[in-house]
Design a protein around this motif. Sequence first.
Motif, PDB file in Angstrom:
ATOM      1  N   MET A  13      -3.630  -7.369  -3.223  1.00 41.39           N
ATOM      2  CA  MET A  13      -2.255  -6.960  -3.516  1.00 41.39           C
ATOM      3  C   MET A  13      -1.247  -8.043  -3.161  1.00 41.39           C
ATOM      4  O   MET A  13      -0.218  -8.208  -3.816  1.00 41.39           O
ATOM      5  N   PRO A  31       0.819  -1.217   0.000  1.00 38.88           N
ATOM      6  CA  PRO A  31       0.000   0.000   0.000  1.00 38.88           C
ATOM      7  C   PRO A  31       0.854   1.269   0.000  1.00 38.88           C
ATOM      8  O   PRO A  31       1.781   1.427   0.785  1.00 38.88           O
ATOM      9  N   ARG A  60      -5.589  -5.615  -8.395  1.00 39.06           N
ATOM     10  CA  ARG A  60      -4.419  -5.574  -7.507  1.00 39.06           C
ATOM     11  C   ARG A  60      -4.775  -4.928  -6.172  1.00 39.06           C
ATOM     12  O   ARG A  60      -4.329  -5.381  -5.108  1.00 39.06           O
ATOM     13  N   GLU A  61      -5.554  -3.883  -6.215  1.00 36.66           N
ATOM     14  CA  GLU A  61      -5.946  -3.183  -4.993  1.00 36.66           C
ATOM     15  C   GLU A  61      -6.700  -4.121  -4.055  1.00 36.66           C
ATOM     16  O   GLU A  61      -6.541  -4.047  -2.825  1.00 36.66           O
TER      17      GLU A  61
END
Length: 549
Positions: A535, A335, A531-532
């Motif tokens: 992740m 992140p 991906r978010e």
Amino acid sequence: MLQCRYQRTGEMADLEEAIEMARQAVKSTPYDHPDRASYLGNLGNDLWHRYKQTGEMADLEEASLYFYNTWHCQIAIPFSRVKAAARCLTLPVAQAKMDTAIQLGQDVIDLLLAVNTKLLDRSDQQFVMSIFAGVATNVCSFLLASNRPTNALEYLEKGRAVIIGQLVDARSDFSSLEQQYPDIARRYMYLRDEVNTPVNRLEQDIGQAQVIGRRREAVAELDACIREIRGIAGNERFLLGTIVVVNITGLRSDAILVSQAAIKALNLPRLLASDALKNREYLEYLTWLWDVCVKPILDEVRSTNDGANGLPRIWWIGAGLGSSMPFHAAGVHSPGSTENVFSRTISSYTPSIKALGYAQHRSRATGTHVRLASDPTMPTTPSQGLQSDARKPPDLPGVVEEKKRIANVMNTYMSIEPLDLPNQGEGQEAEQDRLTVHRISELSLPHAYIAYLSACSTAENNSTKLSDEVIHVVSGFQVAGFPHAVGCLWPSFDRVCADVASKFYQSLQGAIRWDGRAVAYAVREAVLAAREAEMEMPLAWAQFVHFGA
């Protein structure tokens, strides 16, 4: 046959007898006989096998000499000559003589283009190209070591993706030559076929001496014909190739950066072939790839920012061990991190520079306004004759959900033609067909634009020996006429496929023009969304890639 038995049993007595038989064959064959090349090649192979067992340098030196002599049998069929030279280039004694290796490698690739594979079926073409695997990447490394990046790029382009290049040529460069200069085009094809015909097929009607004399003439005439074609305005690059290329070999690793302004080489000393083959947890692998390869490259191209969102556009070409690397997904994935490719560029892939030129030509010819979408879906995979339910591929419920979500996005601005469980047969009882690269690449679809392939491994080449031929379903669609194709580098998750596909079409819907940048950007946005959500699981989202213009 003795060598074959040795390879099965490991009996050195068989190998020793094979070497003696090969020596007798070479000694008994006249210097100007075309079959001498194959006998020299056999002897070289036998000595190379003995060197691998004993480590005796004299065998290695002698094997290299025989391979080199095979190459110089100019009246032999090109396949035999190139096969021997390709083996010669892999030997340490040849690689130690840099200038000699460069000249031999360049000559091999030049002659490779005269090896007639167009008349072979696809499986035989692939066999031929597997014999030459690694030649272009090694020659590229030799030339980069000699500080010749332009030549390195040229010969890498000429010696990679040859089968796809021939298919593209058949629909562009050479077809244009046939239309404008039919006489020289016919002469080239006739001479190419003649020098690829084994001499024993020609000896029935005329004497051997005449055959050998004619073969020498034909080889010289073919060389002259190719030079003449290259001299024709608009065909200066006939059979030649003229943009980040990452070349990884046992010798060295480099990137070649191709822009409108220049061709520049960037050595990657920390990108070692031995490290590339190590098993790693995948997040760790993507971080490693970023540190030793991709970050230095992007630092080099940072000044060439080309516009939208401040992100430059890059086409990736992997060569050697780089042919299957996910450059687009390299980076630190945590992140807030911007140390990754997604934060710095819009990525696409292409099999070769020639294939990219073809895709861009098709994009301009087709335009960017898509009027009709076909939506073929297959929520169940045919068992292909398997009797056991345990071996049958699992159902894919995400396909149905994906179809609904795509329809909701697209119905507002284009017509959709649904195709459930598509096949080439007639009626409800028709057996479903396998979707093969060969079948796809035989199509010619002048109005095609985007092929979105939401399926496992559609951009994966499973053959190690054909890694530089870039033969997979996505490249097949490009040959068929699609300027853009989206696929997966490895098996995909049913659920994630539905998320990425719907997000891709949502992003594309908001684009003013569906040009190459918009399509590649839509893939990037769709992958970033997946991906978010997950992740820490790059195997779920990093496989989606854009190929094309």
